[in-house]
Enzyme design. Structure first.
Site, PDB file in Angstrom:
ATOM      1  N   HIS A 199      12.170  27.707 -11.156  1.00 37.38           N
ATOM      2  CA  HIS A 199      12.216  29.130 -11.515  1.00 37.38           C
ATOM      3  C   HIS A 199      11.329  29.470 -12.714  1.00 37.38           C
ATOM      4  O   HIS A 199      11.781  30.012 -13.718  1.00 37.38           O
ATOM      5  CB  HIS A 199      13.657  29.558 -11.788  1.00 37.38           C
ATOM      6  N   TYR A 232      17.969  44.588 -14.718  1.00 44.80           N
ATOM      7  CA  TYR A 232      18.024  44.464 -13.263  1.00 44.80           C
ATOM      8  C   TYR A 232      19.162  43.560 -12.777  1.00 44.80           C
ATOM      9  O   TYR A 232      19.230  43.237 -11.602  1.00 44.80           O
ATOM     10  CB  TYR A 232      16.648  44.043 -12.737  1.00 44.80           C
ATOM     11  N   TYR A 289      24.544  28.829  -3.246  1.00 43.57           N
ATOM     12  CA  TYR A 289      24.035  28.047  -2.122  1.00 43.57           C
ATOM     13  C   TYR A 289      25.160  27.312  -1.397  1.00 43.57           C
ATOM     14  O   TYR A 289      25.111  27.115  -0.183  1.00 43.57           O
ATOM     15  CB  TYR A 289      22.979  27.057  -2.603  1.00 43.57           C
TER      16      TYR A 289
END
Length: 313
Positions: A90, A193, A204
């Protein structure tokens, strides 16, 4: 960790020397590359990469250097995301100039979720700088205590695409969700956001993340994907070769292996089409060439050119 120049007409390929030390680790390495808007005259080439930091940690870095023949000179490091983290995931790292001289950098959350809502870190943020690395006077958190002045927006997971709408000048970004919940957002100064407080995705291994999909003070995506397409970079198509696509967003998809074409009506998505999904090509990068044709780079390093059917040889 290598940079090459490929000559389309001659078919020649040349390695470019002069790169800084790059940590190739997990999802990290050399990430994005972007010429300065006045590249023809100043030869500045910008690139994001994974920098090797102290104690085996890594950080998203952005540098620029002048491209002369097949070498880089006058290297300057403009940005280093803080803090560095022991993770190979990431990094974000998408780069964009907005047409007004400002450089935008996406910085992923590096699997450090608690730091995304913390304005004293760069993780999970979109960064805004001048072309030489200086901080703009109107950045939203400039002068705010316990906030880094480079930050333009926050609450992002792993944004790997950013583009400016040539008509409205609005800034759009696309980011990876976890299991579902990839987001297309319109980026506004100082806005939150939501990650990891709100999301349309799930863990996951299953299970809920955060508090749900909405919360006051946190922005909603313009569009989201469930299941995840795993979006790479994004462009606004501006060319003449595909006239019906002018003004559309084109997004590469890694997991569902296609080009995601989005038609816009102002700030809304009104239609989605999935192109090349029968070819099973994970799209790592998509760009528009000066000829108006579309160029895609697969995750496996294949460079392909898309032409209108009527012009195919």
């Amino acid at each position: 960790g290598n940079l090459y120049r490929y000559h389309m007409n001659q078919g020649s390929i040349h390695a470019v020397s002069g790169l800084p030390e790059t940590r190739v680790w997990g999802q990290g390495g050399l990430m994005d590359i972007l010429p300065h808007p006045d590249f023809q005259h100043n030869r500045w080439l910008y690139f994001s990469y994974t920098g090797l930091m102290e104690n085996g940690r890594a950080a998203t870095r952005v540098a620029r250097a002048r491209l002369l023949e097949n070498r880089l000179e006058d290297l300057e490091i403009l940005f280093t995301a803080k803090p560095s983290v022991k993770s190979g995931a990431h990094f974000g790292s998408a780069l964009m100039f907005d047409g007004e001289g400002f450089l935008y950098i996406t910085s992923g959350e590096r699997h450090a979720r608690p730091l995304v809502q913390d304005l004293s870190t760069h993780l999970g943020k979109i960064i805004r700088l001048r072309d030489d690395g200086r901080i703009p006077d109107d950045n939203p958190f400039l002068g705010r205590q316990n906030a880094l002045p480079e930050i333009y927006s926050y609450g992002h997971r792993n944004p790997q695409g950013i583009a400016v709408d040539p008509r409205s000048k609005a800034i759009w970004s696309v980011e990876h969700g976890p299991r579902g919940g990839d987001e297309v957002n319109i980026i506004q100064a100082g806005k939150n956001y939501g990650w990891p407080v709100i999301t349309y995705g799930r863990e996951y291994a299953g299970g809920k993340i955060g508090e749900g999909t909405r919360k006051p003070g946190m922005e909603q995506p313009v569009y989201h994907y469930v299941p995840s397409i795993a979006p790479s970079n994004m462009i606004f198509y501006r060319g003449q070769a595909f006239p019906h696509w002018r003004g559309n967003l084109l997004i590469g998809a890694l997991a569902l292996t296609h080009i995601n074409r989005l038609e816009l009506d102002g700030g809304k998505i009104i239609h989605e089409e999935r192109l090349l999904d029968d070819m099973n090509i994970p799209i790592k990068s998509i760009e528009e060439g000066p000829d108006g044709l579309i160029y895609i780079l697969s995750r496996d390093g294949e460079l392909m050119q898309l032409r209108p059917v009527s012009e195919s040889p």
